[in-house]
Each structure stands twice: as structure tokens, then as C-alpha cells.
Design a protein around this motif. Structure first.
Motif, short mmCIF file in Angstrom:
data_model
loop_
_atom_site.label_atom_id
_atom_site.label_comp_id
_atom_site.label_asym_id
_atom_site.label_seq_id
_atom_site.Cartn_x
_atom_site.Cartn_y
_atom_site.Cartn_z
N CYS A 124 0.86 -1.33 0.23
CA CYS A 124 -0.04 -0.02 -0.06
C CYS A 124 0.84 1.18 0.07
CB CYS A 124 -0.85 -0.06 1.02
SG CYS A 124 -1.83 1.53 1.40
N CYS A 127 0.36 3.57 3.28
CA CYS A 127 0.61 3.13 4.83
C CYS A 127 1.83 2.16 4.68
CB CYS A 127 -0.72 2.68 5.78
SG CYS A 127 -1.11 1.16 5.11
N SER A 129 1.42 -1.23 4.14
CA SER A 129 0.88 -2.37 4.41
C SER A 129 1.23 -3.31 3.62
CB SER A 129 -0.58 -2.34 4.53
OG SER A 129 -0.89 -1.86 5.83
N HIS A 149 -8.84 -3.66 1.95
CA HIS A 149 -7.86 -2.61 2.58
C HIS A 149 -8.01 -1.03 2.39
CE1 HIS A 149 -4.03 -1.35 4.72
NE2 HIS A 149 -3.81 -0.48 3.75
N HIS A 154 -8.50 3.36 4.17
CA HIS A 154 -8.46 4.78 3.46
C HIS A 154 -9.48 5.26 2.83
CE1 HIS A 154 -4.07 3.78 4.29
NE2 HIS A 154 -4.18 2.78 3.57
ZN ZN Z 1 -2.65 1.43 3.31
#
Ligand code: ZN
Length: 176
Positions: A124, A127, A129, A149, A154
Motif C-alpha cells: 500500500c 501506509c 501495509s 484495505h 483509507h
Molecule cells: Zn494502506
């Protein structure tokens, strides 16, 4: 095979800056510069030196800093407005200004691919991830997880770039 054939000499040129740095490191290692350089190459060939793979992370840190700078800029604007006009910025002015200044996260997602080809995984861009897979089923599942996600964490749909990347991404083995 004689000694020279078994142990050929290897030499190359490097910049003065690099050479000085190497001299210093060798001194710390209490060895000759030549020996120190040989050790580095030996380590690399024995897979004991790992190439940096953190380019994406670095890029993300840069973008986060950029975003923080923009946020600070925005707060300054609001404070200056308050000082000059002795009242807070109007709600409509805020609505116009804020998206112009603070759009870095979303624009990151518009220009950066979430697919990390080097490690065959998805990351991602907002962030960091990570989404890994071990097999084809996992792969399909993880693509779906990424979409979830985005919605859950988000609050947005996938960007055009993310969708395009996913459309083009087919299973090519497990993540590294
Ligand atoms: Zn993220």
C-alpha cells in the motif's frame, strides 16, 4: 594451474572520495584497504551482503515528509489569516484551499504502483501495509484484501493506476 592462475590479480579505478572512505573503513577494520575491498567482494559473492530493496520505503518517507510540509503550510495559512483578519478562515475558503494543499497521499496513489516487482508483492503506497502470497489462490485473495484495505483503512476506491496494475498483474509464483 600455477599460483598466478589460481589467484589472479584484480584491479579497478574508483573515485578519490570512495577511495578515501574505503581507507578510513579499512583502518577501523585494522586491515589494508586492498584486503578490506576483497572482503567486501567475497561477502557479496557469498550472499552475505544484501542489496538494498528499500527504495519504495524511501520514496514513501519522502512523500510523507512532503505531506507534512504541506500540512504545516496549510496551518500557517490559517494562522496568518486569523492574524490579518482577526477571524478564522471561512468554511468555504477552507473547503477550497485544503484539497489544493493536502492531496499528497491520494496523488501518491495516482503515480506510484502498489506492485513491488522486486519482491513480487503488493505494498500500500499510503501506509506501507504488505500483501504477500504463497500460491495462486493466495494471490487472488490478497488482491481482494488490498481492495478491502483501501475501503476500510483509507476510505477510498482503488485509483485508476492501482486498477490498471491489478488488471495487468498475473500470478508469477510466490512472493519473496
Ligand atoms: Zn494502506
Amino acid at each position: 594451474m600455477n599460483y598466478n592462475q589460481r589467484n589472479p590479480i584484480f584491479s579497478f579505478r574508483m573515485s578519490d572520495y570512495r577511495r578515501t572512505k574505503l581507507d578510513k573503513l579499512a583502518k577501523l577494520d585494522k586491515t589494508s584497504t586492498n584486503e578490506f575491498a576483497r572482503k567486501i567482494i567475497d561477502k557479496y559473492l557469498a550472499n552475505e551482503l544484501i542489496e538494498k530493496t528499500e527504495d519504495l520505503d524511501k520514496e514513501m518517507i519522502k512523500l510523507r515528509i512532503e505531506k507534512l510540509k504541506n500540512e504545516i503550510e496549510y496551518q500557517k495559512l490559517k494562522i496568518n489569516y486569523m492574524k490579518n483578519f482577526d477571524k478564522p478562515m471561512s468554511a468555504s475558503a477552507t473547503r477550497i484551499l485544503k484539497p489544493q494543499i493536502i492531496t499528497t497521499e491520494n496523488s501518491t496513489a495516482q503515480v506510484m504502483s502498489p506492485y513491488d516487482a522486486k519482491n513480487n508483492r503488493i505494498q500500500c503506497v499510503e501506509c506501507g501495509s504488505l500483501f504477500h502470497w504463497k500460491n495462486r489462490d493466495d494471490f487472488v485473495q490478497q488482491k481482494y484484501e488490498f481492495e478491502l484495505h483501501m475501503t476500510n483503512k483509507h476510505n477510498r476506491a482503488m485509483t485508476y493506476l492501482e486498477k490498471t496494475v491489478f488488471d495487468d498483474l498475473s500470478y508469477s509464483g510466490a512472493s519473496k
